[in-house]
Write an enzyme that holds these catalytic residues in place. Structure first.
Site, PDB file in Angstrom:
ATOM      1  N   HIS A 373     -11.185  33.718  65.059  1.00 54.68           N
ATOM      2  CA  HIS A 373     -11.101  33.273  63.672  1.00 54.68           C
ATOM      3  C   HIS A 373     -11.732  31.883  63.587  1.00 54.68           C
ATOM      4  O   HIS A 373     -11.206  30.926  64.158  1.00 54.68           O
ATOM      5  CB  HIS A 373      -9.656  33.243  63.198  1.00 54.68           C
ATOM      6  CG  HIS A 373      -9.020  34.597  63.131  1.00 54.68           C
ATOM      7  ND1 HIS A 373      -7.680  34.820  63.367  1.00 54.68           N
ATOM      8  CD2 HIS A 373      -9.558  35.818  62.862  1.00 54.68           C
ATOM      9  CE1 HIS A 373      -7.421  36.097  63.241  1.00 54.68           C
ATOM     10  NE2 HIS A 373      -8.537  36.722  62.943  1.00 54.68           N
ATOM     11  N   GLU A 376      -9.869  28.396  62.853  1.00 52.78           N
ATOM     12  CA  GLU A 376      -8.781  27.963  63.732  1.00 52.78           C
ATOM     13  C   GLU A 376      -9.361  27.102  64.853  1.00 52.78           C
ATOM     14  O   GLU A 376      -9.354  27.468  66.031  1.00 52.78           O
ATOM     15  CB  GLU A 376      -8.030  29.177  64.261  1.00 52.78           C
ATOM     16  CG  GLU A 376      -7.382  29.984  63.131  1.00 52.78           C
ATOM     17  CD  GLU A 376      -6.837  31.331  63.568  1.00 52.78           C
ATOM     18  OE1 GLU A 376      -6.949  31.650  64.772  1.00 52.78           O
ATOM     19  OE2 GLU A 376      -6.307  32.071  62.724  1.00 52.78           O
ATOM     20  N   HIS A 469      -5.143  31.259  69.176  1.00 51.64           N
ATOM     21  CA  HIS A 469      -5.297  31.213  67.724  1.00 51.64           C
ATOM     22  C   HIS A 469      -4.643  29.953  67.165  1.00 51.64           C
ATOM     23  O   HIS A 469      -3.953  29.219  67.876  1.00 51.64           O
ATOM     24  CB  HIS A 469      -4.634  32.444  67.077  1.00 51.64           C
ATOM     25  CG  HIS A 469      -5.370  33.723  67.290  1.00 51.64           C
ATOM     26  ND1 HIS A 469      -6.095  34.333  66.299  1.00 51.64           N
ATOM     27  CD2 HIS A 469      -5.508  34.507  68.392  1.00 51.64           C
ATOM     28  CE1 HIS A 469      -6.638  35.452  66.766  1.00 51.64           C
ATOM     29  NE2 HIS A 469      -6.294  35.572  68.044  1.00 51.64           N
ATOM     30  N   GLU A 538      -0.368  31.072  69.661  1.00 43.76           N
ATOM     31  CA  GLU A 538      -0.519  30.498  68.333  1.00 43.76           C
ATOM     32  C   GLU A 538      -0.137  29.021  68.365  1.00 43.76           C
ATOM     33  O   GLU A 538       0.933  28.661  68.843  1.00 43.76           O
ATOM     34  CB  GLU A 538       0.377  31.228  67.323  1.00 43.76           C
ATOM     35  CG  GLU A 538       0.045  32.697  67.130  1.00 43.76           C
ATOM     36  CD  GLU A 538      -1.055  32.922  66.119  1.00 43.76           C
ATOM     37  OE1 GLU A 538      -1.564  31.914  65.580  1.00 43.76           O
ATOM     38  OE2 GLU A 538      -1.393  34.086  65.857  1.00 43.76           O
TER      39      GLU A 538
END
Length: 751
Positions: A373, A376, A469, A538
């Site tokens: 992504h 990010e 991420h 994350e």
């Protein structure tokens, strides 16, 4: 042959594809033929048809004699170079923002003033990224400081700026000059509302109509003293950590060149709320608003959602590693594939290459990927920490290199990073939802990474896979894993990481597999490729809410240290002395017998919007079932009034009827012929049961539902309805007090 090849074994069906299979096998293996002291140069500068600007001004490193590969945007909009910002970390902790109690009241007043006095609003477009930058008047006044260098690490050979969309009319014109036509930049349009207030509109991801979260732009012609307000009015996520204290990032060119100051947190009067602008299908947009006071006149200031890490930054960092003579026996860099725009996707192999071939073959593998992504960017800083640790000279790093082979793809979506997307590729697709059946033509980075992954299993065991991420709705650093029947094995690595890191929260981890996540990297690696320890790491864009870093923003140093902690956890996880692992197992059994205390909160507005739509439909169905008609309400009220008066009489009548029925049944039984046939008896008993059933059911209902109990039930239904309504407002990201005040204010103005 079909372009979408699911299994790499299908390459053998066509002789023309054998070379591709050989290439994948080479990527999955270890290059033993490379002689010590030599570095492979497999990355050639990729040139696009619309790269005349870069052909004339090749991208150069400060001390490099050869140009780096020019980042190809794949779009028609011209793009200037992004300077390499000074990587300085603030010495003091950057605390989270605490808004005043009157913030939303002031926002309501400001919005109401716009509606009441539209003649005071300028609504003047001062920037549009799609406009022709070469049509600007070159003779117009431009402050002499406007084209200052960013810092000590600027690149030579590239024009630092394109011609501005708007040019000031003179030294008294204090209009800000906006720019986002550089690598990873994102700002579609700037509209001046008042002298020091601007409404900003972000570009959605290319070939999509959504995913507006990442912003990265520059302003010039600043003035010291006044308070500027920026309103980004087309955000789409219903919630954000901006309402939990997160501040935007700012980079001043003057502060960087004179004082060595890098990216710092900034802003006041920060709020994230639902506005009145309508999207398609009835959804609404959200506004991020903040104010800034500049410290210098005629400065160039960059603003960003997170610490930028561009494709060119990655190329420069990898170039520095290649040129280090100590990296020859630790580090290999090859091109995994070309992207849709022609950019090279890098594959890094890290191990001790000087070891015995038999020892190399016996080593297990660890696969790490990041930046699928594009917005990010904090994932790239964690990846940088991992690369620095694994290629370092520490004893622990050498132990890891001697026992493992690390296959690393540091940037899975280079095209999206270059054009400033938040979530999707240049084709407008979320690459982390395509791992189950990637297309070699449309999703080359995912296709070749998965193929490399699969062939890696033919040579060695893959003990761990981590996909890195960033998260925009939660704080802390945490993991999403995969577990069947609440297994303990899959929770050991996150447990080890929790013990070694000050900002990793096991409470926020989740090991459930939602249906919307079945095509993500971690789930496909777990189910299809057989990697038991497959995780999504994350990291919050904001910071932590516990421990030594509680209520602080994460800096690039914290993110890089998180990469170090990941490597330490790998060392503990595979240590022959399993004392730490056993201790973590005992702790998990006691503290988390079921699971992590969190749900798999998606960071995609698509997943969140789908869940919200399902909830709304369920609430509507529930409301329709529970909402009584007016006639039923009237009958219910009359029955309640009549019930207390008739309760005693009805009780006596029911008792008398029951006694008469029992006496009659006794007389019937005594008079019955004992030689009566059984079928007739069964019919009689069936008739009896049929008569009794409709009598018992209404009696049980009326006895179970007294007037007092009905009052309690209705009170509970009202309470449940209120709680559901407040939850819906909260899930939409709006402040109830702000929404009510805004509605009342607008109604009064309309009246």
């Amino acid at each position: 042959m079909d372009e979408e090849v699911e299994d790499a074994d299908a390459f053998e069906e066509d002789d023309q594809e054998v070379g591709v299979k050989d290439e994948i096998l080479a990527l999955a293996g270890v290059e033993l033929e490379t002689e010590p002291g030599t570095v492979e140069k497999t990355l050639e500068p990729a040139r696009a048809e619309s790269s005349d600007f870069y052909d004339e001004y090749p991208l150069m490193d400060n001390d490099a004699s050869e140009p780096l590969a020019v980042p190809q945007a794949g779009i028609a909009i011209p793009m200037a170079a992004t300077p390499r910002f000074i990587r300085a970390v603030p010495e003091e902790a950057e605390l989270l923002y605490l808004p005043p109690d009157s913030l939303f009241d002031d926002i309501v007043k400001s919005e109401a003033d716009r509606v009441a006095y539209p003649e005071n609003v300028r609504n003047r477009i001062v920037y549009d990224s799609v406009g022709d930058p070469f049509q600007a008047d070159t003779s117009a006044f431009v402050p002499h400081q406007m084209f200052s260098q960013v810092g000590q690490e600027t690149r030579s050979g590239l024009k630092p700026h394109l011609a501005p969309y708007y040019s000031p009319t003179g030294p008294d014109d204090r209009t800000l000059l906006f720019e986002s036509r550089f690598e990873s930049g994102n700002l579609r349009r700037a509209v001046q509302a008042y002298e020091f207030e601007y409404d900003l509109i972000l570009n959605p991801d290319y070939n999509t109509k959504s995913h507006t979260q990442w912003y990265f732009f520059r302003v010039g012609n600043t003035r010291k003293g006044p308070q500027y307000r920026f309103n980004i009015i087309n955000m789409v996520k219903p919630t954000s950590v901006y309402n939990e204290g997160m501040r935007p990032l700012m980079y001043s060119c003057i502060e960087a060149s004179e004082r060595g100051v890098g990216w710092v947190r900034c802003g006041d009067r920060i709020a994230y709320y639902q506005n009145g602008l309508r999207r398609q299908k009835g959804a609404t947009y959200y506004t991020l608003t903040f104010t800034v006071t500049f410290a210098n006149d005629c400065d160039e200031v960059y603003f960003s959602h997170c610490y930028p890490y561009t494709y060119s930054d990655l190329q420069l960092d990898l170039r520095a590693m290649e040129r280090d003579p100590n990296m020859v026996r630790r580090f290999r860099r090859r091109k995994l594939c070309d992207t849709l725009a022609g950019n090279a996707c890098d594959l890094i192999t890290i191990t001790s290459f000087g070891s015995d071939p038999a020892a190399l073959k016996a080593r297990r593998a660890v696969v790490i990927t990041a930046r699928v992504h594009p917005g990010e960017s904090n994932a790239s800083w964690i990846m940088k920490g991992i690369l620095d640790y694994l290629t370092g000279a520490s004893v622990d790093a050498r132990i890891l290199r001697d026992n493992f082979i690390f296959k690393i793809v540091p940037m899975l979506n280079p095209d999206g990073v270059i054009v400033g997307n938040y979530r999707c590729s240049l084709a407008g697709q979320d690459l982390n939802r395509l791992w189950d059946e990637p297309s070699r033509k449309m999703h080359p980075t995912i296709f070749f990474t998965k193929s490399m992954f699969r062939h890696l299993f033919d040579d060695r065991d893959v003990v761990l896979y981590v996909d890195i991420h960033g998260h925009s709705r939660k704080k802390n650093v945490f993991m999403y894993g995969n577990s069947k029947n609440n297994g303990l094995r899959e929770k050991i690595f996150p447990g080890l990481l929790c013990r070694s890191s000050d900002c990793f929260s096991f409470d926020d981890c989740c090991f459930k597999i939602q249906k919307s996540k079945e095509s993500t990297a971690r789930v496909v690696a777990y189910r299809e490729l057989g990697v038991v320890n497959s995780y999504t790491l994350e990291a919050s864009f904001c910071g932590a809410d516990f421990g030594p870093l509680g209520e602080q923003h994460f800096t690039t140093r914290h993110l890089e240290e998180m990469g170090y902690m990941v490597c330490d956890a790998i060392l503990d996880f595979c240590d022959p002395d399993q004392t730490k692992v056993q201790l973590v197992c005992k702790e998990l059994q006691v503290l988390f017998p079921d699971d992590g205390n969190s749900d798999d909160v998606s960071d995609s507005e698509d997943d969140g919007a789908a869940a919200m739509r399902r909830k709304k439909r369920a609430d509507r169905r529930k409301g329709k079932k529970e909402k009584p008609s007016r006639k039923k309400k009237k009958e219910e009220e009359e029955r309640k009034e009549k019930e207390p008066r008739d309760s005693k009489d009805s009780t006596r009548e029911k008792k008398a009827a029951t006694a008469a029925t029992s006496a009659s049944s006794v007389r019937k039984v005594s008079r019955r012929d004992p030689l009566e046939e059984a079928p007739e008896n069964s019919d009689v008993e069936a008739d009896k049961s049929k008569r009794k059933k409709p009598k018992k059911k209404p009696v049980a209902k009326s006895r179970a539902m007294t007037s007092r109990e009905k009052d309690k039930k209705e009170a509970k239904e009202v309470e449940d309805g209120n709680s559901s309504s407040s939850y819906q407002i909260k899930s939409l990201g709006a402040q109830p007090s702000f929404a009510e005040a805004l509605d009342s204010k607008l109604e009064s103005l309309d009246g």
